[in-house]
Write a protein that holds these residues in place. Sequence first.
Motif, PDB file in Angstrom:
ATOM      1  N   THR A   1     -36.402  27.528  -7.697  1.00  0.00           N
ATOM      2  CA  THR A   1     -35.708  26.458  -6.968  1.00  0.00           C
ATOM      3  C   THR A   1     -35.526  26.806  -5.501  1.00  0.00           C
ATOM      4  N   SER A   2     -35.696  28.057  -5.146  1.00  0.00           N
ATOM      5  CA  SER A   2     -35.696  28.442  -3.732  1.00  0.00           C
ATOM      6  C   SER A   2     -37.059  28.209  -3.101  1.00  0.00           C
ATOM      7  N   PHE A   3     -38.116  28.446  -3.876  1.00  0.00           N
ATOM      8  CA  PHE A   3     -39.472  28.385  -3.343  1.00  0.00           C
ATOM      9  C   PHE A   3     -39.956  26.940  -3.141  1.00  0.00           C
ATOM     10  N   TYR A   4     -39.690  26.079  -4.113  1.00  0.00           N
ATOM     11  CA  TYR A   4     -40.197  24.703  -4.044  1.00  0.00           C
ATOM     12  C   TYR A   4     -39.765  23.975  -2.766  1.00  0.00           C
ATOM     13  N   PRO A   5     -38.461  23.884  -2.467  1.00  0.00           N
ATOM     14  CA  PRO A   5     -38.052  23.136  -1.263  1.00  0.00           C
ATOM     15  C   PRO A   5     -38.431  23.825   0.047  1.00  0.00           C
ATOM     16  N   MET A   6     -38.689  25.112  -0.015  1.00  0.00           N
ATOM     17  CA  MET A   6     -39.048  25.837   1.201  1.00  0.00           C
ATOM     18  C   MET A   6     -40.528  25.653   1.558  1.00  0.00           C
ATOM     19  N   PHE A   7     -41.384  25.643   0.549  1.00  0.00           N
ATOM     20  CA  PHE A   7     -42.823  25.598   0.795  1.00  0.00           C
ATOM     21  C   PHE A   7     -43.526  24.423   0.108  1.00  0.00           C
ATOM     22  N   VAL A   8     -43.382  24.315  -1.196  1.00  0.00           N
ATOM     23  CA  VAL A   8     -44.201  23.395  -1.985  1.00  0.00           C
ATOM     24  C   VAL A   8     -43.928  21.929  -1.666  1.00  0.00           C
ATOM     25  N   LEU A   9     -42.684  21.513  -1.766  1.00  0.00           N
ATOM     26  CA  LEU A   9     -42.363  20.093  -1.609  1.00  0.00           C
ATOM     27  C   LEU A   9     -42.610  19.574  -0.196  1.00  0.00           C
ATOM     28  N   PRO A  10     -42.273  20.326   0.861  1.00  0.00           N
ATOM     29  CA  PRO A  10     -42.619  19.836   2.201  1.00  0.00           C
ATOM     30  C   PRO A  10     -44.123  19.676   2.415  1.00  0.00           C
ATOM     31  N   MET A  11     -44.913  20.628   1.912  1.00  0.00           N
ATOM     32  CA  MET A  11     -46.368  20.515   2.030  1.00  0.00           C
ATOM     33  C   MET A  11     -46.878  19.267   1.345  1.00  0.00           C
ATOM     34  N   LEU A  12     -46.413  19.056   0.113  1.00  0.00           N
ATOM     35  CA  LEU A  12     -46.889  17.919  -0.664  1.00  0.00           C
ATOM     36  C   LEU A  12     -46.400  16.598  -0.089  1.00  0.00           C
ATOM     37  N   SER A  13     -45.218  16.596   0.470  1.00  0.00           N
ATOM     38  CA  SER A  13     -44.712  15.377   1.103  1.00  0.00           C
ATOM     39  C   SER A  13     -45.572  14.981   2.290  1.00  0.00           C
ATOM     40  N   THR A  14     -45.908  15.958   3.135  1.00  0.00           N
ATOM     41  CA  THR A  14     -46.735  15.676   4.308  1.00  0.00           C
ATOM     42  C   THR A  14     -48.160  15.300   3.905  1.00  0.00           C
ATOM     43  N   LEU A  15     -48.725  16.037   2.958  1.00  0.00           N
ATOM     44  CA  LEU A  15     -50.089  15.747   2.514  1.00  0.00           C
ATOM     45  C   LEU A  15     -50.184  14.374   1.846  1.00  0.00           C
ATOM     46  N   SER A  16     -49.198  14.026   1.020  1.00  0.00           N
ATOM     47  CA  SER A  16     -49.245  12.727   0.347  1.00  0.00           C
ATOM     48  C   SER A  16     -48.990  11.592   1.333  1.00  0.00           C
ATOM     49  N   GLY A  17     -48.267  11.880   2.432  1.00  0.00           N
ATOM     50  CA  GLY A  17     -48.082  10.876   3.469  1.00  0.00           C
ATOM     51  C   GLY A  17     -49.379  10.581   4.202  1.00  0.00           C
ATOM     52  N   ALA A  18     -50.218  11.618   4.338  1.00  0.00           N
ATOM     53  CA  ALA A  18     -51.510  11.448   5.013  1.00  0.00           C
ATOM     54  C   ALA A  18     -52.601  11.006   4.059  1.00  0.00           C
ATOM     55  N   PHE A  19     -52.521  11.456   2.811  1.00  0.00           N
ATOM     56  CA  PHE A  19     -53.547  11.166   1.807  1.00  0.00           C
ATOM     57  C   PHE A  19     -52.850  10.711   0.525  1.00  0.00           C
ATOM     58  N   GLU A  20     -52.872   9.413   0.289  1.00  0.00           N
ATOM     59  CA  GLU A  20     -52.075   8.815  -0.784  1.00  0.00           C
ATOM     60  C   GLU A  20     -52.362   9.415  -2.159  1.00  0.00           C
ATOM     61  N   GLU A  21     -53.619   9.788  -2.398  1.00  0.00           N
ATOM     62  CA  GLU A  21     -53.982  10.279  -3.732  1.00  0.00           C
ATOM     63  C   GLU A  21     -53.292  11.595  -4.094  1.00  0.00           C
ATOM     64  N   VAL A  22     -52.787  12.313  -3.097  1.00  0.00           N
ATOM     65  CA  VAL A  22     -52.093  13.574  -3.364  1.00  0.00           C
ATOM     66  C   VAL A  22     -50.714  13.324  -3.967  1.00  0.00           C
ATOM     67  N   SER A  23     -50.233  12.091  -3.922  1.00  0.00           N
ATOM     68  CA  SER A  23     -48.889  11.781  -4.413  1.00  0.00           C
ATOM     69  C   SER A  23     -48.725  12.080  -5.901  1.00  0.00           C
ATOM     70  N   ALA A  24     -49.805  11.991  -6.673  1.00  0.00           N
ATOM     71  CA  ALA A  24     -49.708  12.299  -8.103  1.00  0.00           C
ATOM     72  C   ALA A  24     -49.347  13.763  -8.322  1.00  0.00           C
ATOM     73  N   ILE A  25     -49.922  14.645  -7.505  1.00  0.00           N
ATOM     74  CA  ILE A  25     -49.592  16.067  -7.579  1.00  0.00           C
ATOM     75  C   ILE A  25     -48.154  16.293  -7.132  1.00  0.00           C
ATOM     76  N   ARG A  26     -47.775  15.615  -6.060  1.00  0.00           N
ATOM     77  CA  ARG A  26     -46.392  15.728  -5.570  1.00  0.00           C
ATOM     78  C   ARG A  26     -45.394  15.371  -6.659  1.00  0.00           C
ATOM     79  N   ASP A  27     -45.686  14.313  -7.409  1.00  0.00           N
ATOM     80  CA  ASP A  27     -44.763  13.866  -8.453  1.00  0.00           C
ATOM     81  C   ASP A  27     -44.631  14.903  -9.567  1.00  0.00           C
ATOM     82  N   VAL A  28     -45.739  15.558  -9.922  1.00  0.00           N
ATOM     83  CA  VAL A  28     -45.681  16.606 -10.957  1.00  0.00           C
ATOM     84  C   VAL A  28     -44.867  17.794 -10.453  1.00  0.00           C
ATOM     85  N   ALA A  29     -45.112  18.191  -9.214  1.00  0.00           N
ATOM     86  CA  ALA A  29     -44.357  19.309  -8.636  1.00  0.00           C
ATOM     87  C   ALA A  29     -42.869  18.992  -8.586  1.00  0.00           C
ATOM     88  N   LEU A  30     -42.533  17.772  -8.207  1.00  0.00           N
ATOM     89  CA  LEU A  30     -41.127  17.375  -8.146  1.00  0.00           C
ATOM     90  C   LEU A  30     -40.496  17.394  -9.531  1.00  0.00           C
TER      91      LEU A  30
END
Length: 343
Positions: free
Chosen positions: A296-325
């Motif tokens: 729970t320390s690692f996800y908000p520091m690295f994983v979720l911000p990366m996926l949020s930005t990537l899914s904002g630029a590339f919509e198809e990445v949102s499915a991965i973001r949802d699994v990570a969340l």
Amino acid sequence: MTRLGSSIQVAREALVTHAFNVFEQVREIPDLFEQVFEQTAVFLVQLPQLNIIDEGKLRKFGRYIHEGYKDNPYHNSLHAIDVMQTVHFLLNLPCFLGYFTVLEQFSISIAAAIHDYRHPGRNTDFLRNSMDALYVSFNGISPLESMHSANSLSAALGLACERTENKTGNDKDDVAWLVETPMDFKQQVHRCISQLVLATDMSKHVEIFSSFKDLVSTKKSEATSMFSTEQDRLLVLKMILKLADLSNTFRPWTACHEWAQRLQQEFMEQAAQERSLGLPVFKLGDGTMPLEKLQTSFYPMFVLPMLSTLSGAFEEVSAIRDVALSNYQRWASSCVPRSEEQP
């Protein structure tokens, strides 16, 4: 394509889903590393743009790299398979498909395979505090990533390297798939692969991620393509490889949990060795941080911000973001003290 075993079709189907579970796959397919390498890197050299590469030597190179991975809990050949598979999956999303050159696709496929080659299961802090030869050899500059890239590409070029013979008896000439290619091709491939591998150094994360966010902002304001220049494409490829390197966070829960346990075990083994050597003990492995808290320390520091930005630029990445969340929320719910749990 050369068939490597009767289960080749199973591996091919598994390459196009983010729900890939390497632990289940490898139980059914013992040569999974070779099969995934075959269907990603080796497959591409059959295209006209890469027909100057010796396919047989490249295939032997894949086995050579596989055998060079050490039996660490986390940084092992299974992790390399996970990263290769995720890179292939991402490259085939509609938002990325067709936007990279064949050479760029090939380079990131090789980078994924070699990115943790001969990893010792210890981090850079351990190497620095112990004045390990690896740290000294690369002057403390991304020593692990520099080693992964240098040793692998030395083998590809037929140069002297740490291992010149592997278990299957292939000497360095048998795996040197770059030797007979033109010099400008050698230089281009080396530059691209090495830069990608070096980008997996987490100490460079803030710098690379900030550059990517700037790129996204600029391209949106200009209404221009994210892939218009070689430099832009390389930055996107770095983000793809970095995301693939964290693919454990968006796997199905059973695989996600298994990878987290393995990472914690590797941290604990490092901490135990540090205690025995009288070195500063790695906090994440000293036994004071529960597995759930580490995640729970690692996800908000690295994983979720990366996926949020990537899914904002590339919509198809949102499915991965949802699994990570979803996985993050599951880890977070495990951290709730019993006294705070809802009845």
